[in-house]
Scaffold this motif. Structure first.
Motif, PDB file in Angstrom:
ATOM      1  N   GLU A  71       0.893  -1.176   0.062  1.00 40.97           N
ATOM      2  CA  GLU A  71       0.194  -0.187   0.083  1.00 40.97           C
ATOM      3  C   GLU A  71       0.852   1.281  -0.053  1.00 40.97           C
ATOM      4  OE1 GLU A  71      -2.436  -0.367   3.222  1.00 40.97           O
ATOM      5  OE2 GLU A  71      -3.753  -2.074   2.764  1.00 40.97           O
ATOM      6  N   ILE A  72       1.900   1.151   0.861  1.00 43.55           N
ATOM      7  CA  ILE A  72       2.889   2.420   0.903  1.00 43.55           C
ATOM      8  C   ILE A  72       3.540   2.690  -0.221  1.00 43.55           C
ATOM      9  CG2 ILE A  72       4.976   3.325   2.054  1.00 43.55           C
ATOM     10  CD1 ILE A  72       4.184   1.831   4.325  1.00 43.55           C
ATOM     11  N   PHE A  73       3.962   1.642  -1.035  1.00 47.06           N
ATOM     12  CA  PHE A  73       4.645   1.829  -2.686  1.00 47.06           C
ATOM     13  C   PHE A  73       3.558   1.335  -3.582  1.00 47.06           C
ATOM     14  CE2 PHE A  73       8.039   1.326   0.656  1.00 47.06           C
ATOM     15  CZ  PHE A  73       8.670   2.415   0.554  1.00 47.06           C
ATOM     16  N   ALA A  74       2.417   1.787  -3.763  1.00 44.38           N
ATOM     17  CA  ALA A  74       1.383   1.169  -4.375  1.00 44.38           C
ATOM     18  C   ALA A  74       1.903   1.565  -5.911  1.00 44.38           C
ATOM     19  CB  ALA A  74      -0.006   1.733  -4.229  1.00 44.38           C
ATOM     20  N   SER A 108       6.239   8.714   9.367  1.00 45.02           N
ATOM     21  CA  SER A 108       7.140   9.515  10.345  1.00 45.02           C
ATOM     22  C   SER A 108       6.298  10.240  11.242  1.00 45.02           C
ATOM     23  CB  SER A 108       7.770  10.325   9.552  1.00 45.02           C
ATOM     24  OG  SER A 108       8.843  11.318  10.488  1.00 45.02           O
ATOM     25  N   ARG A 109       6.563  10.225  12.542  1.00 45.81           N
ATOM     26  CA  ARG A 109       5.777  10.937  13.514  1.00 45.81           C
ATOM     27  C   ARG A 109       6.347  12.363  13.852  1.00 45.81           C
ATOM     28  NH1 ARG A 109       5.564   9.209  18.366  1.00 45.81           N
ATOM     29  NH2 ARG A 109       3.152   9.612  18.666  1.00 45.81           N
ATOM     30  N   GLU A 110       7.128  13.115  13.202  1.00 51.31           N
ATOM     31  CA  GLU A 110       7.674  14.205  13.353  1.00 51.31           C
ATOM     32  C   GLU A 110       6.682  15.141  13.387  1.00 51.31           C
ATOM     33  OE1 GLU A 110      11.037  15.132  10.834  1.00 51.31           O
ATOM     34  OE2 GLU A 110      12.029  13.383  11.619  1.00 51.31           O
ATOM     35  N   LYS A 111       5.861  15.255  12.134  1.00 45.88           N
ATOM     36  CA  LYS A 111       4.568  16.224  12.065  1.00 45.88           C
ATOM     37  C   LYS A 111       3.733  16.047  13.401  1.00 45.88           C
ATOM     38  CE  LYS A 111       4.453  17.171   7.328  1.00 45.88           C
ATOM     39  NZ  LYS A 111       3.696  17.152   5.898  1.00 45.88           N
ATOM     40  N   GLU A 112       3.327  14.660  13.761  1.00 48.14           N
ATOM     41  CA  GLU A 112       2.570  14.556  14.629  1.00 48.14           C
ATOM     42  C   GLU A 112       3.027  14.974  15.997  1.00 48.14           C
ATOM     43  OE1 GLU A 112       0.665  10.614  17.118  1.00 48.14           O
ATOM     44  OE2 GLU A 112       1.320  10.524  14.967  1.00 48.14           O
ATOM     45  N   LEU A 113       4.107  14.817  16.357  1.00 44.33           N
ATOM     46  CA  LEU A 113       5.004  15.372  17.540  1.00 44.33           C
ATOM     47  C   LEU A 113       4.960  16.939  17.476  1.00 44.33           C
ATOM     48  CD1 LEU A 113       7.926  12.854  18.076  1.00 44.33           C
ATOM     49  CD2 LEU A 113       5.652  12.894  19.223  1.00 44.33           C
ATOM     50  N   LEU A 164       8.612   8.734   5.547  1.00 41.01           N
ATOM     51  CA  LEU A 164       8.716   7.458   6.178  1.00 41.01           C
ATOM     52  C   LEU A 164       9.877   7.231   6.731  1.00 41.01           C
ATOM     53  CD1 LEU A 164       7.504   5.746   2.615  1.00 41.01           C
ATOM     54  CD2 LEU A 164       6.087   6.495   4.548  1.00 41.01           C
ATOM     55  N   GLU A 165       9.885   6.332   7.735  1.00 38.55           N
ATOM     56  CA  GLU A 165      10.915   5.979   8.576  1.00 38.55           C
ATOM     57  C   GLU A 165      11.393   4.483   8.302  1.00 38.55           C
ATOM     58  OE1 GLU A 165      10.050   6.657  12.554  1.00 38.55           O
ATOM     59  OE2 GLU A 165      10.509   8.923  12.817  1.00 38.55           O
TER      60      GLU A 165
END
Length: 476
Positions: free
Chosen positions: A309-312, A369-374, A346-347
């Motif tokens: 799904e990520i690399f659809a 990646s959770r950088e934006k969320e953090l 993506l991490e």
């Protein structure tokens, strides 16, 4: 050279398996030998105890049987004198009685009358031994032998013996750390008891185990013929069987593991293709992270549903598509990189897979990646902290997850993980009524002094996830 090393490894495994099999057989035979010796030793001790006890009882029976031949139950003129003569023949004798065939006492040196119920168990003409109760213990034994009279009737001569010397010697001789022996009357009274008197109340003659203190004993019973007495052997339980099972199971597990390794090396099954083909990867399809497994040639051999799904936009063909075509160059082991993809980051964590010191391939874990969320979380935390209104964030279970200083000012003592109903029941009621609403729900607390605004929060599927509560003073 590699084939030669493989042959050496196969021969080494074979030699280890051969010697380990010999060791297992040795342990099995050794444990059986030790077990048999222990059982034979216990049986020998039991035989000695039962033989010595039987000799003592046979001596009492032999004496009583002989003197019974001199008694005529129907001759009242001489019977009392004969009873007195019998009583003087052995210092252990405490009483001599003559009864009729139903057990009623006709004459007794000690003046005892009544009926001896124990005589109802006599079968045949052999002397019969029974315990004489006194203070819940048996310190005397009675021996009954049949006698005749001039009229052709029968009766019994009963001789009572004091066995205190026998009991003391019995305790001293047959009470060791590993084996203790008890002599019990079948009515539950002790003749010889090797433990404390308090433990006698916990003893159940029908059970095969007995525990006193912190020691567990196995119990074996041996009855004594023509008597109401039983011998009980208390054998201290050991952990030999447990040790034997644990040792053998450990050795067998090691043997099975070595046999498996032997066949793996023998059949050359330790290669990258067969290793991955025999793995069930369905479990990876239930993870939220993308999983990609590549062989040592960087060819992808597995990718779970999330990775597709990520690399659809990319066509992943197993054993043909190279890993770098999907995530770029991640050849450095244990490397963590961040990949920019459209509007997401993506991490990616890549780790090599080794077996028996050989590189089989690599495992790649891909997550958003959770950088934006953090960053958003930090920004929201700042807003809540410096906002002049009281702010409380509760989850779907009505637990307080975050709050600012003004919320503490309005509602008093607030702590994380507290239930909102424990803080303010009015606020909990307003919160419950707001669930399902798509707009702010307004209300007042503390008799209208504090205004309350509640904004419910829903996840992507429309399910309730929590709420933000705003508190402020009522204007005017």
């Amino acid at each position: 050279m590699e084939r030669f090393n493989s042959k050496k490894k196969v021969l080494a495994y074979f030699a280890i398996i051969f010697f380990l099999t010999l060791i297992i057989l040795f342990f099995v035979l050794e444990f059986r030998f030790i077990k048999r010796i222990m059982q034979e030793n216990e049986q020998s001790i039991e035989h000695i105890v039962s033989t010595n006890t039987s000799f003592y009882i046979q001596d009492l029976k032999f004496f009583t049987g002989n003197v019974a031949k001199t008694i005529n139950a129907g001759n009242d003129a001489t019977v009392k004198q004969r009873l007195e003569n019998i009583g003087r023949q052995d210092s252990r004798i405490t009483n001599v009685m003559l009864t009729d065939e139903r057990g009623y006492v006709l004459h007794a040196l000690g003046g005892r009358g009544g009926k001896l119920e124990e005589l109802g168990n006599i079968r045949g003409n052999d002397p019969y031994v029974f315990g004489v109760k006194g203070d819940n213990t048996v310190s005397r034994l009675g021996v009954a032998a049949p006698v005749g009279n001039d009229k052709g009737g029968t009766g019994y001569l009963v001789v009572i013996f004091n066995i205190s010397d026998f009991s003391n010697n019995f305790i001293l001789s047959y009470s060791t750390e590993k084996l203790k022996v008890a002599l019990m009357d079948r009515r539950g009274y002790q003749v010889v008891w090797p433990f404390s008197r308090d433990s006698l109340a916990r003893f159940n003659p029908g059970r095969e185990t007995f525990k006193t203190g912190n020691v567990q004993y196995s119990v074996e019973r041996l009855g004594i013929n023509d008597s109401t007495l039983d011998l009980y052997f208390f054998i201290k339980q050991n952990n030999l069987d447990t040790y034997r099972i644990i040792t053998i199971m450990f050795l067998l597990f090691t043997l099975y593991f070595l046999i498996y390794q032997f066949f793996v090396e023998l059949l050359k099954a330790n290669n990258i293709n067969s290793y991955f083909e025999n793995v069930d990867f369905n479990i990876f399809n239930n993870l939220k992270e993308g999983i990609i497994i590549a062989n040592k040639f960087n060819k992808i051999v597995f990718a779970n549903n999330v990775a597709h799904e990520i690399f659809a936009e990319k066509n992943i063909i197993f054993k043909k598509t190279e890993l770098k075509e999907i995530i770029g160059n991640t050849s450095v082991s244990d490397k963590k990189v961040t990949l920019k993809k459209s509007d997401n980051l993506l991490e990616i964590i890549s780790s090599p897979i080794f077996k028996n010191g050989k590189l089989l391939g690599s495992l790649v874990v891909i997550s958003l990646s959770r950088e934006k969320e953090l960053l958003c979380s930090y920004a929201l935390d700042k807003v809540i902290r410096f906002l002049q209104d009281g702010v409380i964030f509760v989850d779907k279970d009505n637990k307080v997850m975050a709050f600012n200083l003004m919320a503490s000012y309005y509602l008093g003592n607030i702590r994380s993980e507290m239930d909102i109903s424990d803080i303010n029941s009015e606020l909990a009621s307003l919160l419950e009524n707001s669930i399902g609403s798509t707009s702010l729900t307004r209300g007042s607390l503390f008799f209208g002094d504090i205004l309350c605004e509640i904004a419910p929060i829903y996840d992507n599927d429309g399910f309730y996830s929590g709420a933000i509560i705003f508190l402020k003073n009522k204007p005017g």
